[in-house]
Scaffold this motif. Structure first.
Motif, PDB file in Angstrom:
ATOM      1  N   ASN A   1     -46.279 -42.107  21.939  1.00  0.00           N
ATOM      2  CA  ASN A   1     -46.672 -40.695  21.909  1.00  0.00           C
ATOM      3  C   ASN A   1     -47.585 -40.395  20.728  1.00  0.00           C
ATOM      4  N   LYS A   2     -47.683 -41.340  19.795  1.00  0.00           N
ATOM      5  CA  LYS A   2     -48.501 -41.123  18.603  1.00  0.00           C
ATOM      6  C   LYS A   2     -49.593 -42.179  18.476  1.00  0.00           C
ATOM      7  N   ILE A   3     -50.073 -42.660  19.620  1.00  0.00           N
ATOM      8  CA  ILE A   3     -51.166 -43.625  19.657  1.00  0.00           C
ATOM      9  C   ILE A   3     -52.357 -42.987  20.372  1.00  0.00           C
ATOM     10  N   THR A   4     -53.541 -43.140  19.800  1.00  0.00           N
ATOM     11  CA  THR A   4     -54.780 -42.688  20.424  1.00  0.00           C
ATOM     12  C   THR A   4     -55.681 -43.896  20.676  1.00  0.00           C
ATOM     13  N   HIS A   5     -56.138 -44.049  21.908  1.00  0.00           N
ATOM     14  CA  HIS A   5     -57.055 -45.136  22.265  1.00  0.00           C
ATOM     15  C   HIS A   5     -58.475 -44.567  22.329  1.00  0.00           C
ATOM     16  N   ILE A   6     -59.409 -45.245  21.728  1.00  0.00           N
ATOM     17  CA  ILE A   6     -60.793 -44.767  21.651  1.00  0.00           C
ATOM     18  C   ILE A   6     -61.669 -45.604  22.583  1.00  0.00           C
ATOM     19  N   HIS A   7     -62.312 -44.895  23.554  1.00  0.00           N
ATOM     20  CA  HIS A   7     -63.273 -45.499  24.472  1.00  0.00           C
ATOM     21  C   HIS A   7     -64.557 -44.680  24.424  1.00  0.00           C
ATOM     22  N   LEU A   8     -65.678 -45.322  24.749  1.00  0.00           N
ATOM     23  CA  LEU A   8     -66.925 -44.589  24.933  1.00  0.00           C
ATOM     24  C   LEU A   8     -66.960 -44.020  26.350  1.00  0.00           C
ATOM     25  N   ARG A   9     -67.609 -42.848  26.512  1.00  0.00           N
ATOM     26  CA  ARG A   9     -67.744 -42.251  27.837  1.00  0.00           C
ATOM     27  C   ARG A   9     -68.995 -42.760  28.562  1.00  0.00           C
ATOM     28  N   THR A  10     -69.792 -43.516  27.838  1.00  0.00           N
ATOM     29  CA  THR A  10     -71.015 -44.068  28.412  1.00  0.00           C
ATOM     30  C   THR A  10     -71.297 -45.406  27.740  1.00  0.00           C
ATOM     31  N   LYS A  11     -72.103 -46.219  28.361  1.00  0.00           N
ATOM     32  CA  LYS A  11     -72.416 -47.521  27.764  1.00  0.00           C
ATOM     33  C   LYS A  11     -73.394 -47.328  26.603  1.00  0.00           C
ATOM     34  N   GLY A  12     -73.286 -48.220  25.615  1.00  0.00           N
ATOM     35  CA  GLY A  12     -74.145 -48.114  24.450  1.00  0.00           C
ATOM     36  C   GLY A  12     -73.886 -49.239  23.470  1.00  0.00           C
TER      37      GLY A  12
END
Length: 525
Positions: A151-162
């Protein structure tokens, strides 16, 4: 007057003589009433006997044993047995192959109980406990491992390729604050979206402006960055990505210059202020655990410290391989002492069970049929089968087989149990049931050409230990046992693992081997 004096003297003499006579008669009566001493025995070793008073090998005064006392108090000794090998039996006192004094086994008449002398009981270290009504906490002791609180983990992804142009965090475990810059990314799609937004601002078309703003948000651009773009009216080639929470860097999967697709996780941010511990609970204890119950955790690297938490979630299915149920516990971890993947010892406190008979767990002899050894007093012991219930710490529930106040053996019970089992087995082998006696002849007193394998040869004792096949003539199953050997049987040529045929005859109370032929010799003939 002169005649009166002699008369008085004569009367006094008669009275004195009669008194002496009565004293002598009383003395003879007392002498005849004394008990006759049969022998003298050492207080701590009943096998050490002497015909006259003296000292024991331990320096203690020998104790007198009287004929009447022995006849009334002592029961008949059936045989003597080795303390560490219940199969080693003799008709009289002596030493076992290990050099220990043999223990007397008394005839109790019931065929199951055994009796040992108080001295031997003390030497064996027999301890007892009383069965009593009490309550047991259903305490679950298990193990688990520390994991992130998801509940206290945030995963970071890009919304577009780059491409990752600038990476501000370099390694996993690095601590970051909310709003801290993590990396900068170059994406042609983000540049195009910014151009569309600025063009929409120039048209003053509210619908177009709203659509272009929502497109930037969908691509991961923050409101703060959009406001900055609106104010500066300048397109940024590199878009900044900031930390959304406090935490540490986990699963850092990129480096500067890497090309990243939306399906690739760039990194994770984990807050360790609270953690999960995933524990495994055995299937038979699964019903004990409920959400909200208290739990404690101990770690080997911090001995003496205990963390307190609660059962947060019980997973709905068992692991098919380990037959265990996964339970999730949550613990506050302000100082971050609990670190992910640490091994932990877990204790879950379930509801108590009251009004049950409990005994120390060490008293139970675990086998196909669980049993305990009852202490009947005065050196007598009796095995009894029991049905066990829940276990908690050093105590165990007995749901059937014991009553309150029964005394059970907690130390030395295995020796007593082996002796009782041997005694019952020998009775089954030697006694003929009454139903079988009707209309049937008695069992044979011997057997010929029994097949067996020698396990050990005790030439000094004229004995062999043989693992033999079933003996139908004596109704014996296949087993391993010691046999006495007749004097004319040569043991010098025999050794362990020799395959043999042997003849056995009953002589007195023992079965004695009267002939042994090696398997190879018989085959040669």
């Amino acid at each position: 007057m002169k005649k009166l004096i002699p008369s008085l003297l004569i009367s006094s003499a008669i009275i004195l003589l009669s008194g002496c006579s009565e004293d002598n008669m009383g003395g003879d009566s007392a002498a005849s009433g004394e008990k006759k001493i049969k022998y003298w025995v050492a207080p701590m070793d009943p096998t050490y006997q002497r015909d006259e008073p003296g000292k024991s090998p331990m320096g203690m005064d020998l104790v007198a044993v009287y004929e009447e006392e022995e006849e009334s108090g002592e029961k008949k000794i059936l045989y003597w047995v080795a303390p560490m090998d219940a199969a080693y039996r003799r008709d009289g006192p002596g030493k076992s192959p290990m050099g220990m004094d043999l223990i007397p086994v008394y005839d109790e008449g019931d065929g199951l109980s055994v009796k040992i002398s108080p001295a031997v009981e003390n030497n064996m270290g027999v301890r007892t406990a009383v069965a009593e009504y009490n309550k047991l906490w259903r305490r679950v002791d298990t193990v688990g491992y520390v994991d992130f609180d998801e509940n206290k983990i945030t995963h970071i992804h890009l919304r577009t390729k780059g491409w990752i142009e600038k990476l501000l965090v370099k390694s996993e475990g690095e601590r970051v604050k909310k709003g801290q810059l993590l990396f900068e990314v170059y994406s042609p799609e983000l540049v195009t979206a910014q151009e569309e937004y600025l063009q929409a601002l120039g048209t003053s078309n509210r619908r177009l402006i709203t659509a272009s703003t929502e497109r930037l948000i969908a691509l991961g651009v923050s409101n703060k960055q959009i406001s900055s773009l609106k104010k500066s009216r300048r397109i940024k080639q590199y878009v900044q990505v900031y930390a959304s929470q406090d935490g540490i860097i986990d699963n850092l999967n990129v480096r500067e210059g890497m090309f990243v697709m939306p399906n690739k996780r760039v990194m994770s941010l984990a807050d360790l202020s609270s953690v999960w511990i995933l524990a495994e609970v055995f299937e038979k204890q699964a019903d004990w655990v409920k959400e909200g119950q208290g739990a404690e955790v101990r770690l080997s690297y911090l001995p003496g410290r205990t963390w307190k938490g609660t059962v947060e979630y019980i997973y709905p299915s068992l692991n098919p391989k380990t037959r265990t149920l996964k339970v999730r516990l949550r613990f506050d971890n302000a100082d971050e002492s609990l670190k992910p993947n640490m091994f932990a010892k877990v204790t879950i406190y379930a509801q108590p069970k009251s009004g049950i008979i409990v005994i120390p767990r060490e008293a139970v002899i675990r086998a196909t049929q669980n049993r305990v050894i009852l202490s009947l007093g005065k050196g007598r012991f009796l095995p009894r089968e029991v049905v066990i219930g829940i276990e908690s710490g050093d105590w165990i529930e007995i749901s059937h087989g014991l009553d309150e106040g029964d005394v059970v053996v907690t130390s030395g019970q295995f020796l007593l149990d082996s002796e009782a089992s041997l005694k019952a087995s020998m009775k089954r082998m030697t006694a003929v049931p009454e139903k079988k006696m009707e209309g049937m002849s008695e069992k044979s007193e011997g057997a010929k050409e029994v097949r067996g394998i020698i396990q050990s040869v005790m030439a000094d004792h004229k004995m062999v230990n043989i693992k033999h096949d079933p003996v139908p003539e004596l109704e014996w199953p296949a087993m391993t046992m010691d046999f006495k050997v007749a004097d004319d049987v040569d043991l010098n040529s025999l050794k362990a693992d020799d395959k043999i045929f042997f003849d056995i005859d009953k002589m007195g109370d023992d079965f004695v081997i009267t002939s042994i032929i090696k398997h190879d010799e018989m085959r040669g003939n």
